[in-house]
Design a protein around this motif. Structure first.
Motif: not given
Length: 239
Positions: A225-239
């Motif tokens: 769950q945390q891995r999936i969350t991290t991927v999404e947060i990083l994509d959001f922050i770096t978008d």
């Protein structure tokens, strides 16, 4: 005589109320031993200030900062495993240390953090559960200070249709803590909302503090769950 008895009863009632309040405020969800031993990466630096913990990379300075408010009644170090993943990707994280582990008691902490770290030029704010709600209120009142808001198992009580600020919302489909009616109202009225519903995820597994009373049973691991969350947060922050 009747007056004295009534006063005694009122005094006893007051003691019971105060005792219950003290018990509520002093009890919290504690981080697991694994969370306390995280991060294990030697390149991650931890600095404890009075009101927050700074997690940063010792390898490279970054201009991106993420202020994270812990969930209600959850000790902040329970979020080390999740947030360490972000630091490994060069995001500087500021983890709140709230009085009684309740963000309502110091919602304006973000301003103190931002003042302390003028070198950071891109700020994101968010949190888990109650922490997410309080963080979103800060962003709503000062949208010009932030690049985006990140909510984990949380929703805002503010009307985000009135401001143009990107919001990332992530929750698990096994989450029984999140009020879905209130969440739907928030989602329907928000501009620039990006949502991810984690299949098999629940409320508690954004942190590492064990099961939470009233929550659903996750069908994926907390690590996943945390891995999936991290991927999404990083994509959001770096978008």
């Amino acid at each position: 005589m009747k007056t004295k008895k009534l006063l005694r009863l009122l005094f006893l009632l007051l003691l019971l109320i105060l005792g219950g309040l003290f018990y509520y405020l002093s009890s919290s969800y504690e981080p697991s031993s694994a969370a306390l031993n995280s991060p294990t990466d030697a390149s991650i630096q931890l600095v404890e200030e009075d009101d927050y913990i700074l997690l940063s990379s010792t390898m490279e300075q970054t201009n991106r900062g993420f202020i994270f408010y812990q969930g209600g009644k959850v000790e902040e170090k329970a979020y080390y495993p999740l947030l360490s993943r972000l630091v490994e990707e060069d995001i500087t994280v500021f983890l709140s240390k709230m009085p009684f582990n309740l963000a309502v008691f110091n919602a304006d902490l973000a301003e103190e953090i931002m003042t302390d770290h003028p070198n950071i030029t891109e700020w994101f704010i968010g949190g888990h559960s109650l922490g997410g709600a309080m963080a979103s209120s800060v962003a709503y009142d000062r949208p010009h200070l932030f690049e985006g808001v990140i909510l984990l198992g949380a929703y805002s009580t503010k009307d985000f249709s009135t401001i143009d600020l990107p919001v990332l919302s992530i929750y698990g489909n096994r989450d029984l803590i999140l009020n879905k009616d209130n969440y739907t109202s928030f989602a329907d009225e928000s501009n620039n909302l990006r949502q991810l519903i984690i299949d098999g995820g629940n409320h508690a597994q954004f942190g590492d503090y064990g099961p939470q009373k009233g929550d659903g049973v996750a069908t994926i691991s907390g690590e996943e769950q945390q891995r999936i969350t991290t991927v999404e947060i990083l994509d959001f922050i770096t978008d």
